[in-house]
Design a protein around this motif. Structure first.
Motif, short mmCIF file in Angstrom:
data_model
loop_
_atom_site.label_atom_id
_atom_site.label_comp_id
_atom_site.label_asym_id
_atom_site.label_seq_id
_atom_site.Cartn_x
_atom_site.Cartn_y
_atom_site.Cartn_z
N ASN A 81 7.61 2.49 -3.22
CA ASN A 81 6.88 1.21 -3.18
C ASN A 81 5.96 1.17 -1.97
OD1 ASN A 81 8.96 0.93 -1.30
ND2 ASN A 81 10.03 -0.64 -2.45
N ALA A 82 6.39 1.83 -0.87
CA ALA A 82 5.52 1.91 0.31
C ALA A 82 4.30 2.77 0.01
CB ALA A 82 6.30 2.49 1.49
N MET A 83 4.51 3.86 -0.71
CA MET A 83 3.38 4.73 -1.09
C MET A 83 2.42 3.97 -1.98
SD MET A 83 3.54 8.50 -2.86
CE MET A 83 2.03 9.50 -3.05
N PHE A 84 2.96 3.19 -2.91
CA PHE A 84 2.16 2.39 -3.83
C PHE A 84 1.25 1.42 -3.05
CE2 PHE A 84 1.38 -1.43 -6.31
CZ PHE A 84 1.13 -0.97 -7.60
N THR A 85 1.86 0.68 -2.13
CA THR A 85 1.13 -0.38 -1.43
C THR A 85 0.27 0.14 -0.29
OG1 THR A 85 2.71 -2.11 -2.02
CG2 THR A 85 1.41 -2.46 -0.03
N TYR A 86 0.90 0.89 0.63
CA TYR A 86 0.22 1.22 1.87
C TYR A 86 -0.64 2.47 1.78
CZ TYR A 86 3.55 -2.24 3.48
OH TYR A 86 4.28 -3.40 3.61
N THR A 87 -0.27 3.42 0.91
CA THR A 87 -1.06 4.64 0.77
C THR A 87 -2.12 4.51 -0.31
OG1 THR A 87 0.77 6.04 1.55
CG2 THR A 87 -0.96 7.11 0.27
N ILE A 88 -1.70 4.15 -1.52
CA ILE A 88 -2.63 4.15 -2.65
C ILE A 88 -3.57 2.94 -2.61
CG2 ILE A 88 -2.82 4.07 -5.16
CD1 ILE A 88 -0.17 5.57 -5.32
N VAL A 89 -3.02 1.75 -2.37
CA VAL A 89 -3.85 0.55 -2.41
C VAL A 89 -4.57 0.30 -1.08
CG1 VAL A 89 -3.85 -1.96 -2.73
CG2 VAL A 89 -2.43 -0.51 -4.20
N GLN A 90 -3.79 0.14 0.00
CA GLN A 90 -4.42 -0.24 1.27
C GLN A 90 -5.24 0.89 1.88
OE1 GLN A 90 -1.72 -2.10 4.03
NE2 GLN A 90 -1.20 -3.76 2.64
N SER A 91 -4.67 2.10 1.96
CA SER A 91 -5.40 3.22 2.58
C SER A 91 -6.34 3.90 1.58
CB SER A 91 -4.42 4.24 3.15
OG SER A 91 -3.64 3.68 4.18
N GLY A 92 -5.91 4.03 0.33
CA GLY A 92 -6.71 4.74 -0.66
C GLY A 92 -7.84 3.92 -1.25
#
Length: 428
Positions: A81-92
C-alpha cells in the motif's frame, strides 16, 4: 461443511475453525483503518478506502477458503500500500485510477505465473539476498512514513529529514502509543495491534488531539464508493513506464506472497496446498484493483489463526465474513486518528528489518546489491527504483567477477527491463 472442507481428515471441528477465524479477525482487523489511511494519501476518499479494504479482504478470504482450503488470511499488504501511494502515485505522478490498473495488471501477471510453470522459473532466478533486501527496504520505508505522519520526523519532498517538534500532542501520543504497541506485541496479547489502535485513539481524546466527524449507527452510503469501484484507468497504457511500474509492482507482490504462503503451508504441514493457495492469492490481487485498493498478500497474521487450531479454509471464510460485517462499524472506524495508525506502521516496519539476518553480509558480492536496495528504497521513497539498482548491479557484478554463468537468463531479462526504465525516465 464436513465433506467440502474435510474437517475430520484435518483433525479439526467447526467449533475450532470458527474460534480460529474469530482470533484471526481480531488479530488483523487493524488493516481496515491503516490501509484506508494510506490509500487516502493517494486521493482515494477515506470511507471509500475502508469499504474497498473490507470487500477485498472478504473476497480474498473466501477465495483462499474455497479454492485453497487453507486458514490463510488475504489482506492488502503493508508495504504494497505504501508502494501504491508514495511510489506510484505521489513520486511516479500517476493518478490513483492508473495505479489501480497497475494493481490489476500485476494480478494478471501473478495469475499467469501461478497457473503455469513460469512461477518456478522466475522465482528460482532471483537470489535470496535480493528478495530479503526488498522486505527490509520496505520495512525502513514504513518506519519513515510512520514517523513522518506523526510529525516526529519532518521531510521536504520525502528527501530531507529532520527531527520535528516533539512537544506537539500528536508526536507525544505517537511515542506513547508506540511504547504500548511494542509491549503488547512482545507480551503476545491477543489482538495486540487492534488494542494498540484503540488505546492510542482514547489517548488522542484525552490530549484533545481528536477531530470528531460525527457518529451515526446508520449504514454507510455506498455513493462515494461507486466513484472508486471498477475505476481502473489505462490512459497511460501507451507509456512504457506504466508497464514497467506494473511489472515492478508484480515482482514485489509475487516475491512476498510466495515466501508467505510457503511459510504458512509449512506451518500447517500441508505443502500439497501451496499451489492452490498461491493461485487463490493471485486472483485476489487482480480483484483488489477492481475493488479499489492496493495488492493483497497472504497475511503474516495468518499464523495466529493457525496457532489457534485453524486447519482448513473454513477459518479464513469465518474471518472474511466478520470483515464484511465490519461495514456497519465504518462510522466508528473513521474516527481513528492518524496518530493511532503510526505506531502500527513503525512496529511492522521494525519487524520487517529482521530479514536482514538472512543476507550473507560477509560476502560482498552477494550483499552489496542487497544493501543498496535496503538503503535506496527509503532514500528515494521509491520501492521500484530501489529494487532496480540492486537487480541491475547483481548480474553486472557477477559478470565482472567472471561468474556470469551463475546468473539465470530470467534475471538478465529483469535487469534489462529495469535498465530500460531508467533510460526512458532520466536519459530521454
Amino acid at each position: 461443511m464436513e465433506k467440502f472442507f474435510q474437517l475430520s481428515a484435518h483433525n479439526t471441528t467447526i467449533g475450532k475453525e470458527m474460534s480460529a477465524g474469530l482470533i484471526s479477525y481480531i488479530t488483523v482487523v487493524y488493516i481496515i483503518i491503516v490501509n484506508a489511511t494510506i490509500l487516502s494519501a493517494a486521493g482515494i476518499p477515506l470511507e471509500a478506502g475502508i469499504i474497498a479494504t473490507i470487500l477485498t479482504v472478504f473476497a480474498g478470504c473466501f477465495l483462499m477458503g474455497f479454492w485453497g482450503n487453507t486458514p490463510i488470511l488475504v489482506i492488502p499488504g503493508m508495504g504494497l500500500n505504501a508502494m501504491f501511494t508514495y511510489t506510484i502515485v505521489q513520486s511516479g505522478g500517476f493518478a490513483w485510477q492508473e495505479a489501480l490498473a497497475m494493481v490489476f495488471v500485476s494480478g494478471i501477471l501473478f495469475m499467469i505465473l501461478a497457473f503455469t510453470p513460469l512461477a518456478k522459473a522466475i522465482i528460482e532466478s532471483i537470489p535470496d539476498s535480493l528478495k530479503e533486501a526488498i522486505t527490509v527496504g520496505i520495512g525502513i520505508l514504513l518506519i519513515l512514513i510512520g514517523f513522518d505522519n506523526s510529525g516526529i520526523i519532518t521531510s521536504s519532498d520525502h528527501t530531507l529529514l529532520a527531527i520535528g517538534d516533539l512537544s506537539t500532542s500528536t508526536a507525544l501520543i505517537t511515542l506513547i502509543g508506540l511504547i504500548v504497541t511494542v509491549v503488547l506485541f512482545i507480551r503476545n496479547v491477543p489482538g495486540n495491534l487492534l488494542l494498540s489502535i484503540v488505546f492510542t485513539s482514547v489517548l488522542s481524546i484525552v490530549f484533545g488531539d481528536f477531530e470528531s466527524k460525527g457518529m451515526t449507527w446508520s449504514m454507510p452510503s455506498f455513493t462515494e464508493y461507486t466513484s472508486v469501484f471498477g475505476q481502473l484507468s489505462f490512459a497511460q497504457a501507451g507509456n512504457f513506464v506504466f508497464w514497467l511500474t506494473a511489472f515492478s509492482l508484480a515482482m514485489v507482490v509475487i516475491f512476498e506472497n510466495i515466501g508467505l504462503i510457503h511459510g504458512h503451508t509449512k506451518m500447517l504441514n500441508q505443502p500439497e496446498k501451496y499451489k492452490k493457495s498461491l493461485q487463490a492469492n493471485a486472483i485476489s490481487v487482480a480483484t483488489a484493483g477492481i475493488f479499489g485498493t492496493s495488492p493483497t498478500v497472504a497475511s503474516v497474521e495468518s499464523a495466529a489463526g493457525i496457532a489457534a487450531g485453524g486447519r482448513t479454509g473454513l477459518t479464513s471464510i469465518v474471518t472474511g465474513s466478520l470483515f464484511l460485517a465490519s461495514i456497519v462499524l465504518i462510522p466508528v472506524i473513521k474516527l481513528v486518528p492518524e496518530s493511532a495508525v503510526s505506531p502500527v506502521l513503525i512496529l511492522i516496519g521494525v519487524l520487517m528489518l529482521q530479514n536482514i539476518t538472512h543476507i550473507k553480509l560477509d560476502d560482498l558480492l552477494e550483499s552489496f546489491p542487497a544493501l543498496l536496495i535496503i538503503v535506496l528504497i527509503p532514500l528515494t521513497y521509491s520501492i521500484a527504483d530501489g529494487m532496480a539498482i540492486g537487480f541491475i548491479l547483481y548480474p553486472l557484478m557477477k559478470l565482472l567477477m567472471g561468474k556470469g554463468r551463475e546468473i539465470q537468463p530470467a534475471l538478465y531479462m529483469i535487469a534489462l527491463l529495469f535498465l530500460g526504465n531508467f533510460i526512458l525516465q532520466y536519459a530521454l
